[in-house]
Design an enzyme around this catalytic site. Structure first.
Site, PDB file in Angstrom:
ATOM      1  N   GLY A 124      19.622  -1.400  57.151  1.00  0.00           N
ATOM      2  CA  GLY A 124      19.387  -2.725  56.575  1.00  0.00           C
ATOM      3  C   GLY A 124      20.072  -3.819  57.379  1.00  0.00           C
ATOM      4  O   GLY A 124      19.513  -4.900  57.588  1.00  0.00           O
TER       5      GLY A 124
ATOM      6  N   TRP B 262      23.154   5.498  56.251  1.00  0.00           N
ATOM      7  CA  TRP B 262      22.058   5.160  57.171  1.00  0.00           C
ATOM      8  C   TRP B 262      21.212   4.040  56.610  1.00  0.00           C
ATOM      9  O   TRP B 262      20.734   3.176  57.355  1.00  0.00           O
ATOM     10  CB  TRP B 262      21.249   6.421  57.498  1.00  0.00           C
ATOM     11  CG  TRP B 262      22.168   7.541  57.869  1.00  0.00           C
ATOM     12  CD1 TRP B 262      22.270   8.760  57.283  1.00  0.00           C
ATOM     13  CD2 TRP B 262      23.205   7.516  58.885  1.00  0.00           C
ATOM     14  NE1 TRP B 262      23.286   9.490  57.863  1.00  0.00           N
ATOM     15  CE2 TRP B 262      23.871   8.759  58.843  1.00  0.00           C
ATOM     16  CE3 TRP B 262      23.628   6.571  59.817  1.00  0.00           C
ATOM     17  CZ2 TRP B 262      24.934   9.077  59.699  1.00  0.00           C
ATOM     18  CZ3 TRP B 262      24.683   6.878  60.662  1.00  0.00           C
ATOM     19  CH2 TRP B 262      25.318   8.107  60.604  1.00  0.00           C
ATOM     20  N   ASP B 263      21.031   4.022  55.289  1.00  0.00           N
ATOM     21  CA  ASP B 263      20.343   2.894  54.663  1.00  0.00           C
ATOM     22  C   ASP B 263      21.098   1.587  54.909  1.00  0.00           C
ATOM     23  O   ASP B 263      20.494   0.556  55.204  1.00  0.00           O
ATOM     24  CB  ASP B 263      20.254   3.113  53.145  1.00  0.00           C
ATOM     25  CG  ASP B 263      19.042   3.933  52.744  1.00  0.00           C
ATOM     26  OD1 ASP B 263      18.070   4.014  53.516  1.00  0.00           O
ATOM     27  OD2 ASP B 263      19.072   4.493  51.630  1.00  0.00           O
ATOM     28  N   ILE B 264      22.398   1.624  54.735  1.00  0.00           N
ATOM     29  CA  ILE B 264      23.218   0.423  54.906  1.00  0.00           C
ATOM     30  C   ILE B 264      23.115  -0.066  56.348  1.00  0.00           C
ATOM     31  O   ILE B 264      22.823  -1.241  56.620  1.00  0.00           O
ATOM     32  CB  ILE B 264      24.707   0.720  54.597  1.00  0.00           C
ATOM     33  CG1 ILE B 264      24.899   1.287  53.189  1.00  0.00           C
ATOM     34  CG2 ILE B 264      25.580  -0.511  54.835  1.00  0.00           C
ATOM     35  CD1 ILE B 264      24.534   0.383  52.101  1.00  0.00           C
TER      36      ILE B 264
END
Lengths: 415, 415
Positions: free
Chosen positions: B175, B170-172
């Site tokens: 971003g 989810w971070d990837i």
């Protein structure tokens, strides 16, 4: 103008993008560009591409997956094996004025839709190919992932074999890199007039991510890669716990304050202090918390075992701790927090039925753009032939006689 | 001009972006924009943000993680708690002419860096905030993920508890959505002069993805969500196998041709045909292959058990089957296919040492931009004060006396 066209206020308003695609990465890229306002025309062969009936399906056999990844696009169907169908699609790609001339595809190796052939007609072409591996060989998310290293460090520390991810991470990241690369290339073309020949191999998305996050650097620099640490957060303190009534929780403490709050909430202040003294350990340091994670987890786990999920939720609320209850997809689909989330719109999806669909997860001035329906296969073939390629009704009737174009799939039912 | 500035040919050349960030999503967004040619200035508090010493570390204690996510940026350090430091950073965000005025951040709740305060000075501001959850509450990848449903369907079918992912999906994705949203907003501003107030909650990135891929729709429409199916590919035939010498393989067959090749390669043509007849099963249908996956796997597994990894690789090469050997991070870091991949550049990273770093996984005209080093913390503070804010050496000396700015961390060593 079709209802699928962009609005004037949207950031990619005016752009006309052709997508020849299947499965996840390229369709996600096209859908995301459509969500930002571009007019995206997905081109499929007669009967649909290989993802036409991809699971999950409704009980009536319609693909929920296909509906989810093609929202807000127009659908154009042509016989991509016939010279006449290829010529129509090539004209579609290279046409439509200064804001056209953009192809997004994951079907490679066809000369007629390659950069060289199309750029002869349109030198400012923006051409993006998603491929499997960097060397041009094939690969899909699940095979690329096998080679990344991640499946061998996922899951319980005592597990022996690989554990695959369920969410196709590399497809998702690849699709978003593709949408970004096209948008950046558009900005360059609008400033300089120059086109772009772009390629994104799924494998290189995975390798770049493994490198960016330090997984590759760690193996290279320290001589040994990441171990399998189960559900623990690497390098800091985060762990899953189970309540007295069998509910799973995930907790993350990134700062000394988070950790103090966890110690306090679980009533372990004295025993953790005694442990710190006995081990000569400074738990304000995240690496130290990580190294001693098993003994810390054993101390905290007792409190979780002694309390119900509701008691735990009440005790953690208002603390600085980062925490969440694990939820199943079934719980998620009915959770009022999810169903009331303005990210979702109830859409009447032909063939699939009414369901809750997500728009782009980007709020603009505090609001989300509503989700749109996906087209029926071939729904816009006639409109595209007429509006984008300037054909007359007679031309269109002749094309249909030669089977070069279709408004719908004659081979499979498309409810 | 610093070596970190963009080149004229790059698609985001000329843009000046300020990033106030930590951890993965916002730093990845800024780094990706820098890889596309923007001048990205990461602003940190004195001593660095909370991700300054995030694992993995080198044996000397330098963060490989931080180096990996901040490549190609400039680093500016200021006392973000002092009015003087805040005023300098606000001027930095709102300045630098038509291509400046862009803030990318995941630190929310500070009035001085909020949209309203900054847009008073600069109405065409592009302001993007990454938050935890849609309602404004906190969340990080591992807590957001717990609530998505994915951990409860990851891993062996007989496993009871949640299995977290290792790659922060989810971070990837967040971003990359952020980098895309900023780029699209730039395109709109260049066309219309309008700024944008954007927000991306990590939770909504996860929910949108679960919806786009059909996980939520399946639970809603069919009344039951995805089951736990181990390493099998849902809805088609894909499975992992183990060779005689203990090497793991992942195989995926999406089309009838792929499946025919797998049957042929494993010498099971006759038995699979007999099975199809006995079960009245049409294995050219992917759903049928999925439903009978366990018996098919049992038939194929014998062939894998009887052959070495090299024999298997030789037999599968040249077929249409999608397959890959599972590799560890250690194998990956030394595999000639990886070390020779033009995605990577050997960079001399101060503090970390020489290592192989990835550029953006987007090839332009067949080549990859070389990876760049990450800055030392505060490396560009003086240059930014001088070039971007027009301060004199005397001004800079006075600022340093008040500790409002720092060229490096006085609190932690920064090798």
């Amino acid at each position: 103008m079709s209802e699928h066209r962009s609005t004037a206020a949207a950031p990619l308003s005016g752009l006309r993008i052709v997508e020849i695609s299947s499965f996840v990465a390229a369709p996600l890229a096209g859908m995301t560009l459509a969500q930002l306002g571009a007019d995206v025309i997905r081109v499929d062969p007669v009967g649909g591409a290989a993802d036409r009936n991809r699971w999950p399906l409704t009980e009536q056999g319609a693909s929920i997956y296909w509906a989810g990844l093609n929202k807000g696009k127009r659908s154009f169907v042509a016989d991509l094996r016939s010279p006449q169908g290829q010529e129509l699609v090539a004209r579609l790609i290279t046409g439509s004025g200064p804001q056209g001339g953009i192809l997004l595809t994951n079907t490679t190796g066809r000369e007629w839709q390659g950069y060289d052939a199309l750029a002869r007609t349109r030198p400012d072409l923006i051409h993006l190919e998603i491929t499997g591996r960097g060397d041009g060989s094939t690969g899909v998310d699940y095979t690329v992932n096998a080679a990344t290293g991640f499946p061998l460090v996922t899951g319980p520390p005592d597990h022996a074999g690989p554990i695959n991810h369920v969410v196709p991470v590399w497809d998702i990241a690849c699709g978003l890199y593709a949408a970004l690369a096209v948008t950046a290339a558009v900005r360059r073309r609008e400033a300089t007039g120059a086109g772009s020949r772009l390629a994104i191999p799924l494998e290189n998305v995975a390798l770049a991510t493994a490198s960016n996050l330090g997984f590759l650097g760690e193996a290279q620099l320290n001589g040994t890669g990441r171990p399998r640490v189960g559900n623990a957060l690497y390098g800091s303190y985060g762990q899953d716990f189970t309540s007295a009534d069998g509910v799973y929780f995930m907790l993350v403490t990134l700062t000394p304050r988070h950790f103090r709050d966890l110690v306090s909430a679980t009533g372990t202040t004295e025993v953790v202090a005694a442990l710190a003294t006995a081990l000569d350990a400074d738990f304000t340091d995240e690496g130290t918390r990580y190294k001693h994670r098993d003994v810390l987890t054993a101390l905290f786990a007792g409190w979780f075992r002694d309390h119900t999920a509701d008691e735990i939720s009440a005790a953690l609320s208002g603390t600085s701790i980062l925490w969440e209850r694990y939820r199943s997809f079934d719980e998620l689909a009915t959770d009022p927090q999810v169903t009331a989330n303005p990210l979702f719109t109830d859409v009447p999806q032909p063939g699939v039925g009414a369901y809750r669909a997500a728009g782009a997860p980007i709020s603009v001035d505090g609001t989300y753009q509503p989700a749109r329906i996906a087209p029926r296969l071939g729904e816009h073939t006639d409109a595209v032939l007429r509006e984008e390629l300037g054909l007359t009704d007679d031309d269109i009737a002749r094309l249909r006689d030669t089977a070069a174009c279709a408004t719908d799939s004659p081979k499979r039912t498309n409810p």
